[in-house]
Structures are given as C-alpha cells and as structure tokens.
Write an enzyme that holds these catalytic residues in place. Structure first.
Site, PDB file in Angstrom:
ATOM      1  N   LYS A 106       0.852  -1.193   0.000  1.00 15.13           N
ATOM      2  CA  LYS A 106       0.000   0.000   0.000  1.00 15.13           C
ATOM      3  C   LYS A 106       0.889   1.245   0.000  1.00 15.13           C
ATOM      4  O   LYS A 106       0.977   1.982   0.985  1.00 15.13           O
ATOM      5  CB  LYS A 106      -0.944  -0.038   1.211  1.00 15.13           C
ATOM      6  CG  LYS A 106      -2.146   0.899   1.067  1.00 15.13           C
ATOM      7  CD  LYS A 106      -3.185   0.552   2.109  1.00 15.13           C
ATOM      8  CE  LYS A 106      -4.321   1.571   2.204  1.00 15.13           C
ATOM      9  NZ  LYS A 106      -5.133   1.681   1.013  1.00 15.13           N
ATOM     10  N   GLU A 143      -8.700  -4.467 -10.055  1.00 14.89           N
ATOM     11  CA  GLU A 143      -9.465  -3.940  -8.911  1.00 14.89           C
ATOM     12  C   GLU A 143      -9.892  -2.528  -9.253  1.00 14.89           C
ATOM     13  O   GLU A 143      -9.563  -2.012 -10.323  1.00 14.89           O
ATOM     14  CB  GLU A 143      -8.612  -3.972  -7.633  1.00 14.89           C
ATOM     15  CG  GLU A 143      -7.350  -3.106  -7.734  1.00 14.89           C
ATOM     16  CD  GLU A 143      -6.492  -3.136  -6.464  1.00 14.89           C
ATOM     17  OE1 GLU A 143      -7.036  -3.295  -5.367  1.00 14.89           O
ATOM     18  OE2 GLU A 143      -5.260  -2.979  -6.607  1.00 14.89           O
ATOM     19  N   LEU A 173      -4.281  -4.753  -4.230  1.00 16.33           N
ATOM     20  CA  LEU A 173      -4.075  -4.493  -2.802  1.00 16.33           C
ATOM     21  C   LEU A 173      -4.868  -5.527  -1.990  1.00 16.33           C
ATOM     22  O   LEU A 173      -6.048  -5.758  -2.300  1.00 16.33           O
ATOM     23  CB  LEU A 173      -4.570  -3.082  -2.454  1.00 16.33           C
ATOM     24  CG  LEU A 173      -4.302  -2.719  -1.002  1.00 16.33           C
ATOM     25  CD1 LEU A 173      -2.862  -2.250  -0.843  1.00 16.33           C
ATOM     26  CD2 LEU A 173      -5.265  -1.654  -0.517  1.00 16.33           C
TER      27      LEU A 173
HETATM   28  N1  PDD Z   1      -8.032   2.488  -0.330  1.00 18.94           N
HETATM   29  N2  PDD Z   1      -7.612  -1.395  -3.599  1.00 18.94           N
HETATM   30  C1  PDD Z   1      -7.035  -0.183  -3.598  1.00 18.94           C
HETATM   31  C2  PDD Z   1      -6.153   0.190  -4.750  1.00 18.94           C
HETATM   32  C3  PDD Z   1      -7.269   0.700  -2.520  1.00 18.94           C
HETATM   33  O1  PDD Z   1      -6.671   1.913  -2.498  1.00 18.94           O
HETATM   34  C4  PDD Z   1      -8.143   0.312  -1.464  1.00 18.94           C
HETATM   35  C5  PDD Z   1      -8.454   1.187  -0.285  1.00 18.94           C
HETATM   36  C6  PDD Z   1      -8.720  -0.967  -1.512  1.00 18.94           C
HETATM   37  C7  PDD Z   1      -9.616  -1.497  -0.395  1.00 18.94           C
HETATM   38  O2  PDD Z   1      -8.852  -1.806   0.757  1.00 18.94           O
HETATM   39  P1  PDD Z   1      -9.489  -1.743   2.234  1.00 18.94           P
HETATM   40  O3  PDD Z   1     -10.684  -2.632   2.209  1.00 18.94           O
HETATM   41  O4  PDD Z   1      -8.420  -2.247   3.122  1.00 18.94           O
HETATM   42  O5  PDD Z   1      -9.864  -0.305   2.495  1.00 18.94           O
HETATM   43  C8  PDD Z   1      -8.422  -1.795  -2.588  1.00 18.94           C
HETATM   44  C9  PDD Z   1      -8.199   3.417   0.772  1.00 18.94           C
HETATM   45  C10 PDD Z   1      -9.551   3.421   1.369  1.00 18.94           C
HETATM   46  C11 PDD Z   1      -7.700   4.782   0.339  1.00 18.94           C
HETATM   47  O6  PDD Z   1      -6.724   4.809  -0.409  1.00 18.94           O
HETATM   48  O7  PDD Z   1      -8.248   5.805   0.766  1.00 18.94           O
END
Ligand code: PDD
Length: 285
Positions: free
Chosen positions: A147, A179, A203
């Site tokens: 991330k 995604e 991710l």
């Molecule tokens: N982003 N894929 C990507 C590329 C993301 O940036 C995110 C979440 C997710 C979902 O992950 P999670 O369920 O752990 O939130 C998948 C966050 C919310 C953001 O960048 O603000």
C-alpha cells in the site's frame, strides 16, 4: 476545523506544518499508508490494518515505528483526542528525511504520522443505489500488494471516472480485471462469488478479507481467480469493497447496466453482514 495529528511520538493538530521538504515520502513516494475507519471512537478491523502496514514496511525495508500493541495504543490515544465519533484515520510512514539522493542510508529514522478526519460513510440510500464505474488501463507499478503512496495512476484513473460522471474506475490489464482505483472488485458468476487472487496485481483489502469470510460463513462458494473483463456481462451481481465504502453494489460499467442494474440479494446480505461485524467491533470496544 483542524484535525488531531500524531507525528513521531507527539500529538499536535493538522494546522502545524510538520514535514521537511526533503522527506522521502514527498520527494520519492518512499512511504506506505493505511486508512482505517472508526465508529463511536472505536477502530474497525484494526488488526488487519496493522498486519498490512507491517507487511508493507518490511517489503520496502522501512524500520517499524511501532509494534502491534504500541500501534493500537497510539491509535486509541489519537481517537481519545479526536472531536468526532465517526470517521477515518490516515496513517503514513515514510523512510524519513535526508538530503535528496536516490540512495538511502540504512539507518534512516522513519517519519510516522497519523491523523483523524470526520468522514461521511455511505448511508442506506447510497448503499441501495450503488455506484457506476468506467474501465481504465491499469498502468500501476508491479507491487500493488504494497500500500505505497505511489498513487498517481490511481488518482488519474479516479479523475477520469469523475470526468465521466461516475464514481470509480475499474483497472483492467490486458483484458483482465484487477481492482478499482481505491476498492477491490467482486462478481457473482453462476452463483459463486469471484474475486482476484491475492498477488502483486491488487491491494489485499481488509474489507475484501471480511467480505470473503462472511460469504463463506453463509455457505456461498468464493473463488479467488482472475476475471476476464468480458465475463462481467454475465455477472448476476457486481460489488466493490473498501474501508470507506463497505460493500457497495456496482450497477453500471462503461455506460452499460451490469449485475442486473440494481443491487442484488447477495450484495444486500453481505452489506448487512459487514454492518453487523462492524457493530460487534464497536460493542467489543
Ligand atoms: N483504499 N484497492 C485499492 C487500490 C485501494 O486503495 C483500497 C483502499 C482498496 C480497499 O482496501 P481496504 O478494504 O483495506 O480499504 C483496494 C483506501 C480506502 C484509500 O486509499 O483511501
């Protein structure tokens, strides 16, 4: 109103300018981040966010600024000082600050920040209405499982979605669905819930993990396999997951109705199950 800000062991507010111009997070995108949700000042799924943060830091060789328990207590301290009850916490850990050179020394001191922010999560009407997407070419780096703050392709895909009058971009790589720009994607195909496997192309979403466990717990088969973009036409339901969205139906892709064009029964059921799981976190403190 300023938000509460943690930086390198002390608390201040987002009014204070705290970062050096030569911080490698700013100059090189040399940093990882997390976003978790809190309800009634209780962090939701914090252990999952910690695990992903720790994994990302190790992957890019940034020393850990916390262990799991000091991380949890710092986040709880932050929420104690926060004025609002519900919102999100943004966390970023960069390699630190040093005179700009691509080479980094091995003894750098990481910069660790976290701040809370009020956030309006989707209400019942929005959760029923769902979102629309457009497809965009996935031009991200090859370690999307970390991330990292290298979000330029995500930000540009998201901007293209906004310009097209929709909510989210679906990143497609050579005909394969990866995604969303900030969410994980699921399709219901022949009664099975299908989502991309955990590898370097996506991710590992914390909400994705919960959605899979909740579906399996209900006896719904889940396949983690790559979906071809043209399979989406035959999906009976499509939804995305993210901390900020929960489980969110997708009702249109590239101007064409998908998943029946409205929220489906399985999506509705998983939305309810995730809300219940979050309520249990709040009740458990
Ligand atoms: N982003 N894929 C990507 C590329 C993301 O940036 C995110 C979440 C997710 C979902 O992950 P999670 O369920 O752990 O939130 C998948 C966050 C919310 C953001 O960048 O603000």
């Amino acid at each position: 109103m300023p938000d509460v800000l943690y930086i390198n062991g002390r608390f201040t507010t987002t009014d204070e300018r705290v970062l050096g111009v030569e911080d490698r997070g700013f100059l090189f995108g040399d940093a990882v981040y997390e976003v978790f949700k809190f309800l009634r000042k209780t962090p939701i799924f914090l252990a999952g966010h910690w695990r992903r943060l720790e994994r990302g830091l190790r992957a890019i060789e940034i020393p850990l600024p916390w262990d799991e328990s000091s991380f949890a207590s710092t986040m709880r301290d932050l929420l104690e000082r926060t004025a609002c009850d519900d919102g999100i916490v943004y966390i970023e850990v960069s390699r630190g600050e040093a005179a700009r050179t691509h080479f980094y020394s091995d003894d750098m001191k990481p910069t660790a920040i976290a701040y809370s922010r009020r956030y309006t999560f989707p209400d019942a009407a929005k959760k029923a209405r769902g979102i629309r997407m457009i497809t965009q070419r996935d031009v991200r780096w090859r370690h999307c499982d970390v991330k990292s703050v290298n979000l330029l392709p995500n930000a540009m895909a998201k901007k293209a979605a906004q310009r097209a009058g929709v909510d989210e971009a679906l990143l497609v790589d050579d005909g394969l669905v990866r995604e969303g720009a900030s969410s994980n994607l699921f399709a219901v195909l022949d009664g099975r819930v299908v989502t991309h496997p955990l590898d370097e192309h996506i991710l590992p979403g914390v909400t994705r993990d919960h959605a899979i466990a909740l579906a399996r717990g209900r006896g719904i088969p889940v396949d983690e396999r790559v979906i071809a973009v043209n399979e989406l036409h035959s999906a009976s339901e499509i939804f995305v997951t993210a901390t900020t969205l929960g489980v969110m139906p997708v009702v249109q892709i590239d101007g064409r109705a998908c998943g029946g064009g409205t929220r489906g029964p399985l999506t509705t059921d998983l939305q309810r199950a995730l809300d219940d799981a979050e309520s249990r976190e709040v009740a458990g403190g």
